[in-house]
Design an enzyme around this catalytic site. Structure first.
Site, PDB file in Angstrom:
ATOM      1  N   GLY A   1       0.804  -1.204   0.000  1.00 45.31           N
ATOM      2  CA  GLY A   1       0.000   0.000   0.000  1.00 45.31           C
ATOM      3  C   GLY A   1       0.835   1.251   0.000  1.00 45.31           C
TER       4      GLY A   1
ATOM      5  CG  ASP B   1     -10.037   4.176   4.023  1.00 46.71           C
ATOM      6  OD1 ASP B   1     -10.725   4.736   3.157  1.00 46.71           O
ATOM      7  OD2 ASP B   1      -9.185   3.322   3.761  1.00 46.71           O
TER       8      ASP B   1
END
Length: 927
Positions: free
Chosen positions: A63, A178
């Site tokens: 990521g 998120d």
């Protein structure tokens, strides 16, 4: 359900299975993130490298600021997911490693079943932080949505679980920041977990917002947003970000609610609420689906309001709205019983609300609204009309008792819903998980009431006859507060949970059909539930279905089938950790074994199993009462009246304690059972007040012309007769016979018992001629049903022999006795002692003292074995044996027999005239 709208549905690189697309067929390369401009290729650890104490196995994904590894924890012997985070890629203003470590530690303190578990956090050289987290086998919510078309109830159930995890974070002061379908994992173990709290921060950390870049910048570059599944890399998407974040406002619980709402919108309508080209701040698209109920649509639209102030005051307030039954306000009796059951079922949850917030002090109100169409004025009117159509003298009184009982049950249900809500959301003494378990239980109770009132609105004669008894046979609402029992069962997987409404509807249908006495219909519904539960391998559902199937089989006199089904239900219940079903099947099987199959050892085994399961269940007075009654019935069937009386005495204490002596079905039934056992043990004086109370309680519910009244009157007449109150006895028998004749006709075997009792009374009072007609009629009625092997036939045969003897027909009487004793000896009848005692008295009257002794001695042995040394009915064979001893010049042996006989008889308040011969014989003995 709306048509699938593919455009704009997904901005990730996932395919339809929840796995990230690889480079091509057969490719085994690990997916990697593109290197951003200005970045250097990231260091990758080789297999076997230590990160803290963890040994790396493979790379799962990569990521914005780190790599995700599958790793092995040698200390705890388990696989974990390791996120290795590189703080230096953040703006220096963020505080780098310090804030990453602080927020990872905050996550580790968040323990909740619906949140991915953080096992460990630590630091490495190079300004890096690692987090060891739960490695779960499962799919993301995105993959779950794509797997097949999902009904709105399925989506709501999954999202409520996810919302519970998110709410737990909010309660701990954490904001996720998120939330999206890729960050919700639907595990193969059935549990939903919110994961990747990579953007989470403590709201109370006042220094944090000023110490780092804007939430918008961090939103797309967080090191913790990478997925923990083996699906690969997922980059955060702005599609779930609340509009205020774009304006620079800090993220909070309301922005999490917005993201949750977008995800929910997507799950329900298969599209997002905004077109890709829509200007930021545009209002969301109104859904066009006709399948999703309007209240659910309104809740979703409120959650994604552009203005945060227009959203729900908290996420748990939204969850409470989703838990409401959206059909409650528009259900009406005209929909029909079947539609009512299907709409209700084991639905998404009962009325529940959030903790108190300013202006939300009424959130725990309104549970009674869910009774609309279930038990409301319209339903009551329909049921009352159905009862009125049954032209029985007790119909109106039966409805009055039923209405009172259902009102009480509905009030108890409503109070339990409110209590559960307030315990979690107002008083804060109950966890959301417990609240959810109570909701599921209360939901099923409501489904059963709905199914029951649907049948009552079409009530037939047997249902009207049952009256308020049908309410007593419903599962008690109080069981939904037994936390030990609620936590114990195997929890359903998402696949099973999606089927719970349908399964619950079938189970409710089966349950109320058993209650109503509609056994073929009950068997059909139970098999439908089995057909649904078996392919899912859902043992709690299998056990419950088989319990109702066994009851349906037993109601159709399929005793062997019922016993086998009860056994299978018990094993399934043990596997599924449903101790309440183990208890109920065990007690049902015990009574079946004792009363129908004649297997005392098998009955004892089942009673032991039921008692053990009850002890583990955590205490339930309703089940304790059932167990005590079963124990008493089994003991009485075996002729052990000492144990039977003790069991019924405990049952009566339980019932009166449970209902505080109120007019309840359980009280009068327990009084009646206790009195019946006492009559079998010839304890007529002790039985009398129990029958009198049972009569008063039952008559208050169903009036004076009901079958239950007839049953009680017959036994009460026997008690009056034993006390010498012949007028009351005759009146009781006459009333009992008259009620039965009106209900069943003059040829029904239901008339046999009061006819026998009336004949016995007439014989004893000197009217043997009048008695003969009654007893011959009774014997003829039971000759076919229940037949010559049944104890009732033996009782009537004994009375017949006694009437013949009183009329001077000794030869016929002797033949009747010989046939009776031979049959009872072969069948090991529990009333053999009573028949032997009667034959012994006949032999004394015939001066056949050898026969008298040969009958009296085994009679004493049998009665003592069944009822103990002071059994009420012992005085008769003791006296007969004493008379025979006197006649054969064994006077020394006669005195202790007479002393004992008189003492027992006086204790039982035997009529003076009956006891006079024994007293005279004792007085005539030499000193």
């Amino acid at each position: 359900m709306a048509d699938v709208e593919e455009t704009g549905l997904d901005e990730t690189a996932e395919d339809g299975t929840g796995q990230t697309r690889r480079e091509g067929p057969g490719s085994k390369r690990t997916p990697t993130r593109k290197t951003e401009p200005g970045e250097s290729p990231r260091e990758r650890f080789e297999r076997g490298t230590l990160i803290g104490r963890y040994v790396t196995i493979d790379v799962l994904g990569e990521g914005g600021m780190g790599v995700v590894y599958a790793a092995y924890d040698p200390e705890l012997d388990r696989k974990v997911a390791i996120k290795l985070l590189e703080a230096q890629t953040l703006n220096d203003a963020t505080g780098g490693q310090a804030w990453l470590l602080r927020e990872a530690q905050a996550l580790a303190r968040l323990a909740h079943p619906n949140v991915i578990a953080v096992h460990d956090v630590g630091t490495l050289p190079g300004d890096r932080v690692f987090i060891a987290m739960e490695l779960v086998d499962g799919d993301t919510l995105r993959a779950w949505m794509r797997e097949r078309e999902r009904g709105w109830r399925e989506v709501i159930a999954i999202m409520r679980d996810a919302g519970a995890g998110l709410t737990a974070a909010h309660a701990a002061g954490l904001v996720h920041r998120d939330f999206k379908p890729e960050n919700v994992l639907v595990g193969k173990d059935g549990r939903v977990r919110v994961m990747d709290f990579g953007l989470a921060r403590l709201e109370t950390d006042g220094a944090t917002p000023a110490a780092r870049t804007s939430d918008l910048q961090i939103e797309t570059r967080s090191p913790l947003t990478d997925r923990l599944t083996q699906a690969g890399t997922v980059v955060g998407t702005p599609a779930y970000m609340a509009p205020e974040i774009y304006d620079g406002a800090p993220a909070d619980a309301r922005s999490d609610q917005y993201a949750f709402g977008v995800t929910l919108y997507e799950g329900l309508f298969r599209t997002r609420p905004y077109d890709k080209k829509a200007p930021r701040g545009s209002p969301p698209k109104q859904p066009t689906s006709k399948d999703v109920p309007a209240p659910i649509q309104r809740a979703v639209m409120r959650a994604i309001s552009v203005d945060p102030a227009e959203r729900f005051p908290s996420l748990d307030a939204l969850l409470a709205e989703l838990a409401l039954d959206p059909y409650a306000k528009r259900r009406r009796i005209a929909l029909g019983a079947a539609a009512l059951v299907l709409l209700g079922g084991a639905s998404a949850g009962v009325y529940s609300v959030t903790r108190a917030h300013p202006g939300n002090d009424q959130l725990c109100k309104g549970a009674e609204q869910r009774l609309t169409g279930v038990w409301d004025p319209a339903t009551k009117k329909a049921v009352h009309t159905a009862f009125s159509l049954i032209k029985k003298p007790y119909a109106e009184a039966a409805y009055t008792g039923l209405e009172r009982a259902l009102d009480a049950y509905a009030a108890s249900w409503t109070a339990s819903v409110v209590d559960s809500c307030e315990a979690t959301r107002v008083r804060g003494i109950q966890s959301p998980e417990v609240m959810a378990l109570r909701e599921d239980c209360l939901d099923q109770r409501l489904a059963e009431v709905r199914a029951l009132t649907g049948l009552l609105a079409k009530a037939d004669d047997p249902m009207v006859s049952k009256g308020d008894s049908v309410v007593h046979e419903l599962e008690p609402v109080s069981r939904c507060a037994n936390l030990t029992a609620l936590r114990a069962p195997v929890q359903p997987s998402p696949e099973v949970r999606a089927k719970l409404p349908e399964l619950g509807a079938h189970l409710a249908d089966a349950r109320v059909a058993v209650i109503a006495g509609h056994y073929p219909a009950a068997e059909t519904a139970a098999k439908a539930a089995l057909d649904l539960a078996k392919p899912l391998n859902y043992d709690p559902g299998i056990a419950e279905a088989m319990l109702e199937l066994g009851a349906a089989q037993l109601g159709q006199n399929k005793s062997d089938d019922a016993t086998a089904t009860f056994a299978d239900a018990g094993w399934a219940a043990l596997r599924g950790k449903r101790d309440d079903i183990v208890v109920r099947t065990s007690f049902g099987a015990a009574m079946t074994a004792a009363t129908t199959l004649g297997s005392g050892n098998q009955a004892k085994w089942w009673l032991g199993l039921g008692g053990a399961a009850l002890a583990r269940f955590g205490g339930d007075p309703w089940l304790e009462l059932q167990g005590q009654q079963a124990e008493g019935i089994v003991a009485a069937e075996q002729g052990n009246y000492v144990a039977a009386i003790e069991a019924h005495r405990r049952a009566l204490a339980t019932a009166t304690g449970l209902f505080k002596g109120a007019d309840e079905v359980a009280v009068w039934q327990t009084e009646e059972l206790f009195g019946t056992t006492l009559v079998k043990a010839a304890s007529f004086a002790e039985a009398r007040p129990h029958f009198e109370r049972a009569l008063a309680l039952r008559q208050a519910s169903v009036g004076p012309d009901h079958l239950d009244i007839a049953l009680i009157l017959s036994n009460l007449g026997t008690c009056y007769n034993a006390a010498g109150d012949l007028a009351k006895a005759h009146d009781s028998f006459d009333r009992s016979i008259a009620i039965r004749e009106r209900m069943f006709g003059k040829e029904s075997p239901m008339l046999a018992a009061p006819l026998n009792n009336l004949a016995d009374m007439l014989r004893q009072s000197g009217d043997a001629e009048g008695a003969l007609g009654y007893i011959e009629r009774a014997k003829q009625l039971v000759a076919k049903v229940p037949g010559p092997k049944h104890p009732l036939y033996h009782i009537i045969s004994t009375t017949h022999a006694e009437v013949l003897a009183t009329l001077g027909k000794a030869v016929e009487a002797r033949a009747e006795y010989e046939t009776l004793i031979a049959a009872e000896t072969s069948l090991k009848s529990p009333i053999l002692g009573t028949s032997l005692s009667s034959y012994a008295q006949f032999a004394v009257d015939q001066h056949d003292y050898t026969l008298a002794i040969s009958m009296a001695e085994p009679a004493i042995t049998a009665i003592e074995a069944a009822g103990g040394k002071d059994a009420a009915d012992l005085w008769r064979p003791l006296a007969s044996l004493a008379y025979a001893k006197i006649a054969t010049n064994e006077t020394a042996a006669a005195r202790p027999l007479l002393d004992r006989a008189i003492a027992i008889a006086e204790q039982q308040q035997v009529k003076t005239s009956d006891l006079a011969p024994a007293r005279a014989a004792l007085a005539a003995l030499p000193k």
